[in-house]
Write a protein that holds these residues in place. Structure first.
Motif, PDB file in Angstrom:
ATOM      1  N   ILE A 179       4.269   0.407   9.913  1.00 57.88           N
ATOM      2  CA  ILE A 179       4.435  -0.849  10.653  1.00 57.88           C
ATOM      3  C   ILE A 179       5.878  -1.338  10.559  1.00 57.88           C
ATOM      4  CG2 ILE A 179       3.776  -3.286  10.699  1.00 57.88           C
ATOM      5  CD1 ILE A 179       0.976  -2.433   9.822  1.00 57.88           C
ATOM      6  N   LEU A 180       6.455  -1.271   9.371  1.00 54.03           N
ATOM      7  CA  LEU A 180       7.846  -1.690   9.205  1.00 54.03           C
ATOM      8  C   LEU A 180       8.782  -0.843  10.065  1.00 54.03           C
ATOM      9  CD1 LEU A 180      10.163  -3.204   7.779  1.00 54.03           C
ATOM     10  CD2 LEU A 180      10.000  -1.506   5.927  1.00 54.03           C
ATOM     11  N   LEU A 181       8.606   0.471  10.030  1.00 54.70           N
ATOM     12  CA  LEU A 181       9.455   1.359  10.810  1.00 54.70           C
ATOM     13  C   LEU A 181       9.284   1.105  12.309  1.00 54.70           C
ATOM     14  CD1 LEU A 181      11.428   3.721  10.879  1.00 54.70           C
ATOM     15  CD2 LEU A 181       9.456   5.279  10.830  1.00 54.70           C
ATOM     16  N   ALA A 182       8.028   0.860  12.733  1.00 51.46           N
ATOM     17  CA  ALA A 182       7.791   0.602  14.158  1.00 51.46           C
ATOM     18  C   ALA A 182       8.497  -0.683  14.601  1.00 51.46           C
ATOM     19  CB  ALA A 182       6.291   0.508  14.418  1.00 51.46           C
ATOM     20  N   ALA A 183       8.468  -1.714  13.761  1.00 48.65           N
ATOM     21  CA  ALA A 183       9.124  -2.976  14.113  1.00 48.65           C
ATOM     22  C   ALA A 183      10.637  -2.793  14.207  1.00 48.65           C
ATOM     23  CB  ALA A 183       8.777  -4.052  13.088  1.00 48.65           C
ATOM     24  N   LEU A 184      11.227  -2.111  13.242  1.00 47.15           N
ATOM     25  CA  LEU A 184      12.672  -1.902  13.268  1.00 47.15           C
ATOM     26  C   LEU A 184      13.086  -1.061  14.470  1.00 47.15           C
ATOM     27  CD1 LEU A 184      13.398  -1.245   9.465  1.00 47.15           C
ATOM     28  CD2 LEU A 184      13.608  -3.379  10.754  1.00 47.15           C
ATOM     29  N   ASN A 221       5.722  -4.333   2.644  1.00 45.50           N
ATOM     30  CA  ASN A 221       5.705  -2.906   2.310  1.00 45.50           C
ATOM     31  C   ASN A 221       5.876  -2.702   0.802  1.00 45.50           C
ATOM     32  OD1 ASN A 221       5.972  -0.006   2.649  1.00 45.50           O
ATOM     33  ND2 ASN A 221       8.167  -0.330   2.354  1.00 45.50           N
ATOM     34  N   GLU A 222       6.809  -3.457   0.210  1.00 46.46           N
ATOM     35  CA  GLU A 222       7.040  -3.328  -1.230  1.00 46.46           C
ATOM     36  C   GLU A 222       5.847  -3.818  -2.031  1.00 46.46           C
ATOM     37  OE1 GLU A 222      10.444  -4.547  -4.546  1.00 46.46           O
ATOM     38  OE2 GLU A 222      10.534  -5.336  -2.512  1.00 46.46           O
ATOM     39  N   LEU A 223       5.272  -4.956  -1.620  1.00 45.07           N
ATOM     40  CA  LEU A 223       4.134  -5.505  -2.354  1.00 45.07           C
ATOM     41  C   LEU A 223       2.907  -4.602  -2.261  1.00 45.07           C
ATOM     42  CD1 LEU A 223       4.408  -9.301  -1.442  1.00 45.07           C
ATOM     43  CD2 LEU A 223       4.908  -8.213  -3.632  1.00 45.07           C
ATOM     44  N   VAL A 224       2.671  -4.012  -1.083  1.00 40.77           N
ATOM     45  CA  VAL A 224       1.538  -3.094  -0.936  1.00 40.77           C
ATOM     46  C   VAL A 224       1.707  -1.893  -1.853  1.00 40.77           C
ATOM     47  CG1 VAL A 224       0.448  -1.480   0.660  1.00 40.77           C
ATOM     48  CG2 VAL A 224       0.908  -3.814   1.387  1.00 40.77           C
ATOM     49  N   SER A 225       2.930  -1.382  -1.944  1.00 40.92           N
ATOM     50  CA  SER A 225       3.178  -0.238  -2.832  1.00 40.92           C
ATOM     51  C   SER A 225       2.949  -0.625  -4.293  1.00 40.92           C
ATOM     52  CB  SER A 225       4.616   0.264  -2.640  1.00 40.92           C
ATOM     53  OG  SER A 225       4.830   0.696  -1.312  1.00 40.92           O
ATOM     54  N   PRO A 267     -16.465   9.410  -6.082  1.00 42.65           N
ATOM     55  CA  PRO A 267     -16.356   8.587  -4.875  1.00 42.65           C
ATOM     56  C   PRO A 267     -15.371   9.181  -3.888  1.00 42.65           C
ATOM     57  CG  PRO A 267     -15.174   7.596  -6.712  1.00 42.65           C
ATOM     58  CD  PRO A 267     -15.933   8.751  -7.267  1.00 42.65           C
ATOM     59  N   ARG A 268     -15.698   9.029  -2.618  1.00 37.94           N
ATOM     60  CA  ARG A 268     -14.801   9.531  -1.588  1.00 37.94           C
ATOM     61  C   ARG A 268     -13.533   8.692  -1.561  1.00 37.94           C
ATOM     62  NH1 ARG A 268     -18.706  10.689   3.631  1.00 37.94           N
ATOM     63  NH2 ARG A 268     -20.002  12.297   2.658  1.00 37.94           N
ATOM     64  N   ARG A 269     -12.482   9.323  -1.103  1.00 35.59           N
ATOM     65  CA  ARG A 269     -11.216   8.613  -0.987  1.00 35.59           C
ATOM     66  C   ARG A 269     -11.350   7.548   0.093  1.00 35.59           C
ATOM     67  NH1 ARG A 269      -5.338  11.287   0.384  1.00 35.59           N
ATOM     68  NH2 ARG A 269      -4.095   9.424  -0.025  1.00 35.59           N
ATOM     69  N   SER A 270     -11.140   6.294  -0.288  1.00 38.32           N
ATOM     70  CA  SER A 270     -11.319   5.185   0.643  1.00 38.32           C
ATOM     71  C   SER A 270     -10.118   5.075   1.567  1.00 38.32           C
ATOM     72  CB  SER A 270     -11.519   3.883  -0.132  1.00 38.32           C
ATOM     73  OG  SER A 270     -10.420   3.660  -0.978  1.00 38.32           O
ATOM     74  N   ARG A 271     -10.357   4.396   2.702  1.00 37.14           N
ATOM     75  CA  ARG A 271      -9.305   4.258   3.695  1.00 37.14           C
ATOM     76  C   ARG A 271      -8.132   3.438   3.171  1.00 37.14           C
ATOM     77  NH1 ARG A 271     -10.785   5.699   8.844  1.00 37.14           N
ATOM     78  NH2 ARG A 271     -12.980   6.191   9.138  1.00 37.14           N
ATOM     79  N   ASP A 272      -8.409   2.509   2.229  1.00 37.97           N
ATOM     80  CA  ASP A 272      -7.325   1.645   1.774  1.00 37.97           C
ATOM     81  C   ASP A 272      -6.287   2.401   0.957  1.00 37.97           C
ATOM     82  OD1 ASP A 272      -8.862   2.088  -0.417  1.00 37.97           O
ATOM     83  OD2 ASP A 272      -9.032  -0.015  -1.030  1.00 37.97           O
ATOM     84  N   LEU A 273      -6.565   3.665   0.603  1.00 36.10           N
ATOM     85  CA  LEU A 273      -5.542   4.449  -0.078  1.00 36.10           C
ATOM     86  C   LEU A 273      -4.354   4.730   0.841  1.00 36.10           C
ATOM     87  CD1 LEU A 273      -7.604   7.060  -2.108  1.00 36.10           C
ATOM     88  CD2 LEU A 273      -6.476   5.005  -2.927  1.00 36.10           C
ATOM     89  N   LEU A 274      -4.569   4.607   2.160  1.00 34.04           N
ATOM     90  CA  LEU A 274      -3.486   4.831   3.111  1.00 34.04           C
ATOM     91  C   LEU A 274      -2.672   3.568   3.352  1.00 34.04           C
ATOM     92  CD1 LEU A 274      -5.422   6.972   5.756  1.00 34.04           C
ATOM     93  CD2 LEU A 274      -3.973   7.777   3.898  1.00 34.04           C
ATOM     94  N   ALA A 275      -2.974   2.469   2.652  1.00 30.08           N
ATOM     95  CA  ALA A 275      -2.297   1.198   2.901  1.00 30.08           C
ATOM     96  C   ALA A 275      -0.785   1.289   2.746  1.00 30.08           C
ATOM     97  CB  ALA A 275      -2.880   0.113   1.987  1.00 30.08           C
TER      98      ALA A 275
END
Length: 421
Positions: free
Chosen positions: A46-51, A190-194, A31-39
């Protein structure tokens, strides 16, 4: 004497064997690498952009005031230090830092947050939001939420000293609390996604391990009997050739049949298809035991059972006969299969147990653990014990028609805990 023609494999069978040796008839594309692997990377971005955005807003507020160059440099340096501390506090696992380290970093951040208020007043307000988010991230909930509220209330003081309108006072307090919640929420996200991303990899490894356990267990259960039968009949053929060549030829035909059945078993294991018939296994067991000069007493009373129960009991019988041939010097064996009141009971009794006997094979592991997992998976029970009269008794009882959903769940649990690994 004219030799009988020995059946040979056709080209299709040879192709099947070659495919089995390569691991299957075909390979599915990876299977191809899905986009959600970049989550995880996206969450960190997003966190860095907000800070950075909150920091930039404060920087613009500072630059818009009339202050000296020295004050501007100090302000920008303080902003950079606070941003660095916040990135450290927002990192995954930051709450597991030693209390001494957390106290030190929070103290430094509090100092860098409140001291500049004496110079920049309400223009420094966003940085208090970072401090509010940090106490939520690093401290226990009760302490963290208490300090979070106190940080928000402390932001009532600067606008009051500047004699700002009440709406501005409320705005500064509310924006501080909001900045703290946004910082806390994005950091935890960010922590939960990781963690979820890492858990998905672990689930994939568990699925691979589970399939390996299934394959190992099924190979043991399906091939143990077949290989024991081939060994036994080959020894019998070796003894029969000089005096009884015709009977030896008949036994060779049976060995070929068993070997072909073993090949089919391997294919069933590889494809996950494992249906077996108890009555066919009883017939096969009779043939093997008779070849070993072991008397067999068979009683079968079955009117129709589910394929799952049929397969489980057939596996139990295979293991029982395999153990009989490898771990005893039996002269007689009793096989009873009876169905009554929605239950099917299989009883296998043999004599000739030798307490000190050990199979000389270096890999003579017991499959009773596999049997117990299989039988319990469909709501049955199994008992195995030796008697004082040198007999061994194996009894398995299963439902005639087990619940499909419950059996499927129990089977998954049994495979994960399968001792065959």
């Amino acid at each position: 004497m004219r030799e009988k023609a020995v059946p040979t494999m056709d080209s299709r069978e040879r192709s099947d064997i070659a495919d089995d040796a390569r691991g299957g008839r075909g390979t599915e594309p990876m299977p191809r690498r899905s986009r959600d692997l970049l989550a995880p990377r996206l969450a960190r971005t997003i966190l860095l952009a907000a800070l950075l955005s909150y920091t930039l807003i404060t920087m613009l507020n500072i630059l818009s005031t009339t202050i000296s160059t020295t004050q501007t440099v100090v302000a920008l340096g303080s902003l950079g230090a606070i941003l660095g501390l916040q990135l450290k506090h927002s990192a995954a696992g930051a709450n597991r830092m030693p209390l001494r380290v957390k106290s030190l970093t929070l103290s430094v951040q509090a100092l860098l947050t409140y001291v500049p208020f004496t110079v920049f007043h309400t223009g420094w307000g966003s940085m208090a939001g970072f401090l509010a988010g940090s106490v939520l991230l690093l401290l226990r909930p009760r302490t963290g939420w208490t300090l979070y509220g106190l940080v928000g209330l402390s932001m009532l003081v600067p606008p009051l000293l500047d004699r700002l309108p009440v709406l501005d006072v409320i705005y500064v307090c509310q924006s501080t609390l909001l900045t703290g919640l946004v910082t806390y929420g994005l950091s935890r996200l960010n922590e939960l996604v990781s963690e979820v991303h890492a858990a998905r990899g672990e689930l994939a490894r568990m699925a691979v391990t589970k399939e390996r356990l299934r394959f190992a267990r099924d190979l043991h259960d399906l091939l143990g009997f077949s290989l024991s039968a081939i060994t036994l009949k080959s020894e019998l053929i070796h003894r029969l050739i000089p005096a009884h060549p015709q009977r030896a030829m008949n036994e060779i035909q049976e060995v070929l049949a068993v070997s072909r059945e073993s090949l089919a078993d391997v294919r069933r294991v590889a494809s996950g298809f494992q249906n077996m018939s108890l009555e066919q296994e009883i017939s096969s067991a009779q043939s093997v035991l008779n070849s070993a000069d072991i008397g067999v007493d068979v009683m079968v009373s079955l009117t129709g059972i589910s394929p799952q129960s049929d397969t489980v009991l057939a596996t139990v019988l295979r293991e029982a006969v395999t153990n009989l041939l490898r771990h005893s010097r039996a002269g007689h064996c009793t096989i009873h299969a009876v169905q009554r009141a929605g239950r099917v009971s299989l009883l296998v009794i043999n004599d000739g147990i030798e307490p000190g006997y050990r199979d000389p094979s270096p890999h003579s592991g017991s499959g009773l653990g596999n049997l117990e997992a299989r039988v319990r998976a469909i709501g049955g029970e199994v008992e195995a014990a030796g008697g004082a009269d040198r007999t061994f008794r194996l009894r398995a009882e299963v439902p005639s028609h087990p619940s499909a959903a419950a059996a499927s769940l129990a089977e998954e649990i049994a495979e994960i805990r399968d001792p065959a690994a």
